[in-house]
Design a protein around this motif. Structure first.
Motif, mmCIF file in Angstrom:
data_model
loop_
_atom_site.group_PDB
_atom_site.id
_atom_site.type_symbol
_atom_site.label_atom_id
_atom_site.label_comp_id
_atom_site.label_asym_id
_atom_site.label_seq_id
_atom_site.Cartn_x
_atom_site.Cartn_y
_atom_site.Cartn_z
ATOM 1 N N PRO A 153 -13.839 -27.261 0.925
ATOM 2 C CA PRO A 153 -12.763 -26.224 0.749
ATOM 3 C C PRO A 153 -13.046 -25.413 -0.327
ATOM 4 O O PRO A 153 -13.376 -25.733 -1.535
ATOM 5 N N THR A 154 -12.992 -23.996 -0.289
ATOM 6 C CA THR A 154 -13.055 -23.022 -1.239
ATOM 7 C C THR A 154 -12.221 -21.767 -1.118
ATOM 8 O O THR A 154 -12.353 -21.209 -0.017
ATOM 9 N N THR A 163 -19.522 -25.103 -8.225
ATOM 10 C CA THR A 163 -18.915 -26.662 -8.863
ATOM 11 C C THR A 163 -17.786 -26.065 -9.931
ATOM 12 O O THR A 163 -17.935 -25.342 -10.774
ATOM 13 N N LYS A 164 -16.745 -27.037 -9.963
ATOM 14 C CA LYS A 164 -15.790 -26.627 -10.951
ATOM 15 C C LYS A 164 -15.963 -27.511 -12.396
ATOM 16 O O LYS A 164 -16.278 -28.611 -12.217
ATOM 17 N N ARG A 165 -15.997 -26.491 -13.312
ATOM 18 C CA ARG A 165 -16.022 -27.335 -14.530
ATOM 19 C C ARG A 165 -14.932 -26.745 -15.361
ATOM 20 O O ARG A 165 -14.201 -25.904 -14.974
ATOM 21 N N PRO A 166 -14.812 -27.639 -16.518
ATOM 22 C CA PRO A 166 -13.617 -27.164 -17.338
ATOM 23 C C PRO A 166 -13.241 -25.739 -17.729
ATOM 24 O O PRO A 166 -14.430 -24.803 -18.100
ATOM 25 N N ALA A 206 -18.924 -22.781 -11.910
ATOM 26 C CA ALA A 206 -20.190 -22.389 -12.495
ATOM 27 C C ALA A 206 -21.238 -22.542 -11.132
ATOM 28 O O ALA A 206 -21.112 -23.762 -10.313
ATOM 29 N N SER A 207 -22.406 -21.793 -11.137
ATOM 30 C CA SER A 207 -23.318 -21.963 -10.061
ATOM 31 C C SER A 207 -24.137 -23.335 -10.136
ATOM 32 O O SER A 207 -24.551 -23.681 -11.221
ATOM 33 N N GLY A 211 -27.629 -18.587 -5.938
ATOM 34 C CA GLY A 211 -26.368 -18.535 -6.587
ATOM 35 C C GLY A 211 -25.462 -17.456 -6.120
ATOM 36 O O GLY A 211 -24.516 -16.893 -6.872
ATOM 37 N N CYS A 212 -25.944 -16.566 -5.168
ATOM 38 C CA CYS A 212 -25.017 -15.277 -4.847
ATOM 39 C C CYS A 212 -25.033 -15.325 -3.026
ATOM 40 O O CYS A 212 -25.981 -15.658 -2.481
#
Length: 287
Positions: free
Chosen positions: A142-143, A187-190, A194-195, A230-231
């Motif tokens: 999901p995104t 991916t979700k980081r604090p 981030a790629s 990354g894109c």
């Protein structure tokens, strides 16, 4: 000049006449509408904000009848069946510039606001993907990056095969079909996204192959190496031409890399885009 000459002159106290100063509101709506007919829809909507006369003129059916695709009545019958009230041509155009979902919500079409061209997007959820049910190979993630809020992510596989199809009444014209792909994932980081390019491998050994087949026999094949990480990128598969506005066109498409001498992984698959060929640059500019 007839009765309308009174609009162009006015009497002064000494009996002489002077040219009258016309205001925008004095221009007949029919004249305004004839001018608006030659403008693009975004410009018509801007001018509609000028005053009441321009707003009323901008809703004239004959203006929007020229902007709508010639087979718009088929699109209404097949995709706006829940509309209980009769819509004016302006309202129909406005409704179709917003995405209209079909096929269980996995496909949608809309009109380009500027040109009125029909565009169509197909979610990865509607594809037939080899190994999709085995989480060792593929995952649905999901995104909010996707208009369908889900992408398919390839972990690793030997045999890459992604297929899909759509049956749709396209207006006459030349259309391009493109896969929307990305190497890597976010991916979700604090505090941020981030790629993440971990797991990306195998795409520099052999190219992937794209195919497109139309129900009238048109066929296109293209190949390319996947390189940019990354894109998101639109990868052009091929073009097809529609001549009959009343006939439905079935399009089959595929993405494959079936050289089993090596594995490949780290590929995000979002969707397939079908749009008028003259709009491809506009979509690529949005990424």
């Amino acid at each position: 000049m007839g009765a309308n000459s009174s609009l162009l002159s006015q009497d002064s106290s000494d009996g002489s006449t002077h040219p009258a100063k016309l205001k925008l509101g004095d221009i007949p709506e029919s004249c305004i509408a004839l001018v608006l007919l030659y403008l693009d829809p975004p410009d018509i909507c801007k001018l509609a904000r000028l005053n009441r006369a321009f707003r009323a003129a901008s809703s004239a059916d004959f203006i929007w009848d020229a902007k709508l695709p010639p087979n718009y009545h088929h699109l209404i019958d097949e995709h706006l069946t829940n509309t209980s009230t009769k819509l004016g041509k302006h309202e129909i155009y406005a409704r179709f510039t917003r995405p209209v979902r079909f096929d269980s919500g996995n496909k949608e079409f809309w009109l380009d606001k500027r040109t009125g061209g029909v565009c169509l997007s197909i979610s990865s959820k509607a594809f037939n993907i080899t190994g999709i049910d085995d989480r060792r190979y593929w995952n649905f993630i999901p995104t909010d990056e996707s208009r369908f809020h889900t992408i398919a992510y390839l972990q690793q596989i030997w045999w890459l095969e992604v297929e899909g199809e759509v049956d749709f009444r396209f207006p006459p014209g030349t259309y391009s079909l493109l896969f929307k792909l990305r190497l890597g994932k976010y991916t979700k980081r604090p505090g941020r996204w981030a790629s993440n390019n971990e797991g990306v491998h195998g795409w520099d050994i052999k190219p992937v192959q794209y195919q497109l087949t139309a129900s009238d026999g048109q066929h296109a094949v293209s190949k390319c190496f996947l390189e940019n990480m990354g894109c998101w990128e639109y990868h052009h598969v091929g073009d097809f031409v529609v001549d009959d506005e009343n006939a439905s066109t079935k399009i089959k498409f595929s993405l494959t890399q079936i050289d089993c001498t090596h594995t490949k992984g780290g590929l995000s698959v979002d969707s397939v885009l079908i749009c008028p060929s003259n709009l491809v640059k506009d979509f690529r500019a949005l990424l």
